[in-house]
Design a protein around this motif. Structure first.
Motif, short mmCIF file in Angstrom:
data_model
loop_
_atom_site.label_atom_id
_atom_site.label_comp_id
_atom_site.label_asym_id
_atom_site.label_seq_id
_atom_site.Cartn_x
_atom_site.Cartn_y
_atom_site.Cartn_z
N PRO A 149 -34.23 75.78 68.03
CA PRO A 149 -33.83 76.19 66.69
C PRO A 149 -33.97 77.70 66.49
O PRO A 149 -34.61 78.39 67.29
N PRO A 150 -33.37 78.23 65.44
CA PRO A 150 -33.58 79.66 65.12
C PRO A 150 -35.06 79.95 64.91
O PRO A 150 -35.78 79.16 64.33
N ASN A 151 -35.50 81.11 65.43
CA ASN A 151 -36.89 81.52 65.24
C ASN A 151 -37.00 83.02 65.50
O ASN A 151 -37.37 83.46 66.59
N PRO A 152 -36.68 83.83 64.50
CA PRO A 152 -36.73 85.29 64.70
C PRO A 152 -38.14 85.80 64.99
O PRO A 152 -38.29 86.94 65.45
N LEU A 197 -41.10 75.57 71.52
CA LEU A 197 -40.64 74.61 72.54
C LEU A 197 -41.02 73.16 72.19
O LEU A 197 -40.53 72.24 72.85
N ALA A 198 -41.85 72.97 71.18
CA ALA A 198 -42.24 71.61 70.78
C ALA A 198 -41.39 71.09 69.62
O ALA A 198 -41.70 70.04 69.06
N CYS A 199 -40.33 71.80 69.28
CA CYS A 199 -39.50 71.41 68.13
C CYS A 199 -38.75 70.10 68.41
O CYS A 199 -38.60 69.68 69.56
N PHE A 238 -35.69 70.14 70.81
CA PHE A 238 -36.01 70.32 72.23
C PHE A 238 -36.74 69.10 72.80
O PHE A 238 -36.96 69.02 74.01
N ARG A 239 -37.11 68.14 71.92
CA ARG A 239 -37.90 67.00 72.37
C ARG A 239 -37.19 66.15 73.42
O ARG A 239 -37.85 65.67 74.36
#
Length: 777
Positions: free
Chosen positions: A40-43, A96-98, A101-102
Motif C-alpha cells: 500500500p501507499p506509505n510515504p 510488509l505485514a499489510c 501483502f499477506r
C-alpha cells in the motif's frame, strides 16, 4: 535441492503503492508457484530511510567514500543512529505485514521450509526500493539458509568462452588508498587457494582497460574509494589519486570480460549501488557491493569472512550471509555494519561455487533447465506405480495381513449401533443352571430331563424352529418318549455336531442318534492366526471318516427353515453361487480383502457382526431355569427361532471376536456366536442388510495406486514439512472415513492399511528421492 524465489515489484510509488508478484520454484527450473499482492501507499518509508541515511552518513566513521561530503551539522551519536535504525526496521516490517501483502507471505510460508537453501531475488527498477534493508524482513530471518539479492527487471544470459586455466583468474584493482588500508585486502586475497591473482595498484585508466581485454578473468575485485551520483544513479570508482572512472567508461572492456567468463565482481568500497545499477546493462552474473559508505574495518572484516566461507565451498549467497551476519559483532562501535553488503544478481545465471570456478567447464554458460508439467506428471506416475506395485506384492505375500485385520476390526467397532435381532430368542444354560441339575442326571451341560422339560415348555408356544447348540453323543433315555419323537420326527428341531478336520487333527463329534441327517448342522468355527472369528462357515464337504456328516452349518439349517416360512428357499445360480431370494452369496477366495493365502475350502463368507455395545447383545436371552419355571412371555417364543446353548465358563465354549474388552479381544459363548451368524443370514435375506464383500484384486490395486499418486502430488506441491504432515493427516482421515462409510452403507471391506502406506510412501518418496533427482539433473 535449492529454491529460487523471485519477488517482482512493479511500477508504482510510495505515494500510490506497488503491485507485487511472488514466484517460487526450484533452482534450474521454471517457477511452479506464482501469486500476486500489493504494497500500500506509505510515504513514511522513504522519509524514515532518508533520516537513517542522513544520520548514518554523518557519523564520524573512518570510511572509504570520496565525493560524499558530510553536512555541516553536529555529528549524531551512536544512540541517535540506533534510534533511527530501529524506527526504520519497525516501519519497514509493518509495511510488509499489510493485508495486501499477506497472500505473498502466506504462500511463502506454505511452500518453503526453514531448512531450504533459498535464493531470493528482489526484481525492481525503483532505486528507493533497492536501498531498503530487505535483509531485515522478519520473514527472511525465519530461514537461516536464505539471502536476498537485488535484480534488474531486464536481463539476459551472455554466451561465454571457456577458460583454459584450472585456477581461478582474479583481477584485483587496488585503487586510491587515501586514508584507508587496501593492502589488508591484498593480503586476504593472497590467502585464497587455487587462485591466479593479478594486482593493479592505483593503475592508470589505459592500463586497466588493457588488462580487462587481455585475459579471461573470472572475478573482478576492487578496493578503494567509490561513490554514487544520486542525480543520474551513476557509480564511480577512484582508481588512483587523480583519476576516477564510471562503469560506462569501462563498458567495452567489461563487456569483453563478461563474454570471456567473468562471473563475479566484488566492490569492497563505499556506496556501490550505482556501480551495480550500471553493471546491470553488462549482464554480469553476480556483483557484491556496499550499499552505503563502509568503514575500512568493516570492509576488511567482510572480505575476510566472505573469502573464507566461499573458498571452503559455501554457496555464494550463504557465504555472503555468513560474512554479513558476522559483522554484527562490530555494530557497538560501527553501527549497521551488517546492513552494508548486498548481492546484485543477473536472474539468467546460476551462482557458481569456488570449486566450480576452478573447473574449466564451469565457465561455459549454464542453461536454465526446466521441468515441464508433463515431466513432473510422468515422474510422479512412475513412482506411484512402483510404490503401488511393491505394496501389492508385499500384501499378496501376506505381510500386511495382521495389520489389515486389525484395521478391519477397528472399522467394525466404529460402526453405529444396531438393535438386537427380535427374531431370535436365546435360551442360555448358565453355570447356575448346570449346578441346579442333579449331578447323576447331567449329560454335559444339559440333562435329558432338563432338555425334555425345556422342549415341552417351548413347543406349547409354537416357535418357528428350535436349535440345540449342545453336543449330545449319548443315547436319549427311554424315560422321555415325547422328546425322542420330537427330535426324530419334527422338522422344527435342529441339533449340532462337529465335522472332523484332518488338517488340524481335530476330531469330530457325533450327532444325537435320535436326530435325522436332514436336521443336523455342523458347529465348526473358522478362526484366524490370532484366534479371532471373522469368517462364517456356511457349508463344507465332510471327510468320509468323520462321525458328523452334516454338510450345512447350524446357522444355515436354522435360517433355511425360518426363511421357508417367509417363502424364501435356497437356490443355486449357474456359476454355483448360493441365492436366497435376491441375495447372492459370493464365497471367500484365498485372496480376499485383507486375507492373503487363507484356506478357503468349503463355502465361507465374512461374518458381519451385528454392531452393538457388546456382541453378546445380539438378541433377547432367558436362562434355562426361567424357561422351566415358566418365567417368560409367550410372545417372545411364538414364531421365533429359539437357540439353546451353554454360557457356563466351565465348558470353555468361548470364542474371541473383533471387539475389545479390557484391552483384549472380547470372547463370547458359542451360542452367541451362532446367533451372530444366524442373524447375519436373516438380516441379509429379509432386511437387505449387506453381507461383507471386497473388491477384485485389480480394483484394489487401482485404489492403492490412487492413494500413492495422491501422496506424491501432496509432497510435490506442498514444500513445508508441517503443512505436508497436516495435509497428509487430513488425507488419512478422509481415507479412514471413506472406508468406514463404505463399510457401514454397503458392507464393503476396502483396503485401508495398503492405501495409507501408499499415501505415506508416495509423499516420502517425493520428498527424499525426487528432489535429489532434480538436483542431480
Amino acid at each position: 535441492m535449492g529454491k529460487l524465489v523471485i519477488l517482482k515489484i512493479g511500477e508504482g510509488s510510495f505515494e500510490q503503492g506497488f503491485p507485487v508478484t511472488l514466484q517460487i520454484g526450484d533452482e534450474n527450473a521454471r517457477p511452479v508457484v506464482e501469486i500476486t499482492g500489493e504494497l500500500p501507499p506509505n510515504p513514511e518509508i522513504p522519509r524514515d530511510y532518508h533520516r537513517w541515511q542522513s544520520t548514518y552518513r554523518n557519523l564520524k566513521l573512518p570510511s572509504r567514500p570520496i565525493g560524499l561530503p558530510k553536512q555541516l551539522i553536529q555529528a549524531p551519536s551512536l544512540e541517535d543512529c540506533q534510534q533511527v535504525t530501529e524506527k526504520l526496521k519497525v516501519s519497514f516490517n509493518t509495511w510488509l505485514a499489510c493485508d495486501g501483502f499477506r497472500p505473498i507471505r502466506e504462500k511463502w510460508l506454505e511452500k518453503l521450509m526453514s531448512a531450504d537453501k533459498i535464493r531470493v531475488l528482489l526484481q525492481t527498477k525503483d532505486l528507493r526500493l533497492q536501498k531498503l534493508p530487505w535483509h531485515l524482513w522478519d520473514l527472511l530471518e525465519r530461514y537461516p539458509h536464505t539471502e536476498i539479492a537485488l535484480s534488474a527487471p531486464a536481463y539476459e544470459q551472455v554466451n561465454r568462452v571457456a577458460s583454459t586455466s584450472d585456477r581461478v583468474k582474479i583481477l584485483a584493482i587496488l585503487g586510491n588508498s587515501q586514508g584507508i588500508d587496501t593492502q589488508a585486502d591484498r593480503k586476504l586475497l593472497e590467502l585464497l587457494p587455487n587462485a591466479d591473482i593479478t594486482f593493479l595498484v592505483e593503475p592508470q585508466s589505459q592500463d586497466l582497460t588493457d588488462r580487462l581485454w587481455e585475459q579471461h578473468w573470472q572475478i573482478l575485485f576492487f578496493a578503494g574509494h567509490s561513490s554514487t551520483v544520486e542525480t543520474n544513479v551513476t557509480g564511480k570508482i577512484y582508481i588512483n589519486q587523480t583519476e576516477s572512472l564510471t562503469i560506462g567508461q569501462l563498458k567495452y572492456g567489461l563487456r569483453k570480460a563478461v563474454e570471456r567468463g567473468l562471473q563475479l565482481a566484488i566492490f569492497n568500497s563505499c556506496d556501490g549501488l550505482g556501480l551495480a545499477w550500471e553493471f546491470a546493462d553488462l549482464h554480469i552474473p553476480q556483483i557484491i557491493v556496499m550499499r552505503e559508505p563502509v568503514p575500512d574495518r568493516v570492509a576488511q572484516q567482510f572480505l575476510k569472512y566472505f573469502l573464507a566461507a566461499f573458498a571452503q565451498g559455501e554457496p555464494l549467497y550463504l557465504a555472503v550471509r555468513q560474512a554479513r551476519e558476522r559483522l554484527q559483532g562490530l555494530e557497538n562501535q560501527l553501527p549497521c555494519a551488517s546492513w552494508l553488503p548486498v548481492i546484485c544478481q543477473n536472474p539468467a545465471e546460476i551462482p557458481l561455487t569456488w570449486q566450480e570456478l576452478s573447473s574449466n567447464s564451469a565457465n561455459l554458460p549454464t542453461p536454465v533447465r526446466t521441468v515441464t508439467h508433463r515431466q513432473s506428471f510422468s515422474l510422479l506416475l512412475l513412482f506411484s506405480i512402483a510404490i503401488a506395485g511393491l505394496l501389492t506384492g508385499i500384501r499378496y505375500l501376506g505381510v500386511l495381513q495382521p495389520l489389515e485385520l486389525s484395521a478391519f476390526d477397528q472399522l467394525l467397532r466404529s460402526r453405529p449401533q444396531e438393535k438386537p435381532d427380535s427374531r431370535l430368542l436365546l435360551v442360555t444354560v448358565t453355570e447356575e443352571d448346570v449346578q441346579a441339575q442333579p449331578e447323576s442326571e447331567r449329560r454335559g451341560s444339559l440333562s435329558d430331563k432338563s432338555l425334555a422339560q425345556l422342549v415341552e415348555k417351548l413347543a406349547i408356544y409354537q416357535p418357528q424352529v428350535i436349535g440345540l447348540d449342545i453336543y449330545r453323543e449319548h443315547t436319549l433315555a427311554k424315560d422321555y418318549p415325547q422328546l425322542h419323537k420330537w427330535m426324530s420326527q419334527s422338522d422344527r428341531f435342529v441339533s449340532v455336531c462337529r465335522v472332523s478336520d484332518p488338517q488340524t487333527g481335530k476330531s469330530g463329534i457325533a450327532p444325537p442318534k435320535e436326530v435325522s441327517a436332514d436336521s443336523l448342522g455342523f458347529s465348526n468355527i473358522l478362526t484366524d492366526a490370532d484366534r479371532v472369528v471373522r469368517r462364517h462357515y456356511l457349508a463344507l464337504t465332510p471327510p468320509p471318516a468323520s462321525p458328523c456328516q452334516a454338510s450345512y452349518s447350524l446357522s444355515v439349517q436354522l435360517a433355511l427353515r425360518y426363511l421357508y416360512s417367509k417363502g424364501i428357499t435356497l437356490e443355486f445360480t449357474p456359476d454355483g453361487m448360493w441365492q436366497l431370494g435376491k441375495l447372492k452369496f459370493k464365497p471367500l477366495e484365498a485372496h480376499t480383502g485383507g486375507y492373503q493365502g487363507i484356506d478357503a475350502l468349503g463355502h465361507q463368507i465374512l461374518l458381519n457382526y451385528r454392531s452393538s455395545t457388546s456382541p453378546n447383545a445380539i438378541a433377547p436371552q432367558i436362562t434355562l431355569q426361567d424357561v422351566i419355571a415358566g418365567k417368560f412371555n409367550a410372545a417372545a417364543v411364538k414364531g421365533k427361532i429359539v437357540l439353546i446353548g451353554t454360557t457356563a465358563e466351565s465348558f470353555h465354549d468361548y470364542w474371541p471376536t473383533p471387539y475389545i474388552y479390557q484391552g483384549n479381544a472380547q470372547e463370547i459363548p458359542g451360542v452367541i456366536l451362532q446367533a451372530q451368524m444366524l442373524s447375519q443370514l436373516l438380516s441379509a435375506a429379509l432386511d437387505g442388510r449387506p453381507l461383507l464383500w471386497s473388491w477384485s484384486i485389480w480394483s484394489e490395486v487401482i485404489w492403492i495406486w490412487l492413494w500413492s499418486f495422491f501422496g506424491c502430488l501432496l509432497a510435490w506441491y506442498i514444500k513445508r514439512v508441517d503443512y505436508l504432515i497436516l495435509t497428509a493427516t487430513i488425507a488419512f482421515v478422509i481415507l479412514y472415513g471413506s472406508c468406514l462409510i463404505i463399510l457401514i452403507l454397503f458392507g464393503g471391506w476396502i483396503p485401508l492399511v495398503p492405501a495409507a502406506l501408499a499415501l505415506g510412501c508416495g509423499a516420502v518418496t517425493v520428498v527424499v528421492f525426487l528432489n535429489s533427482y532434480f538436483q542431480q539433473k
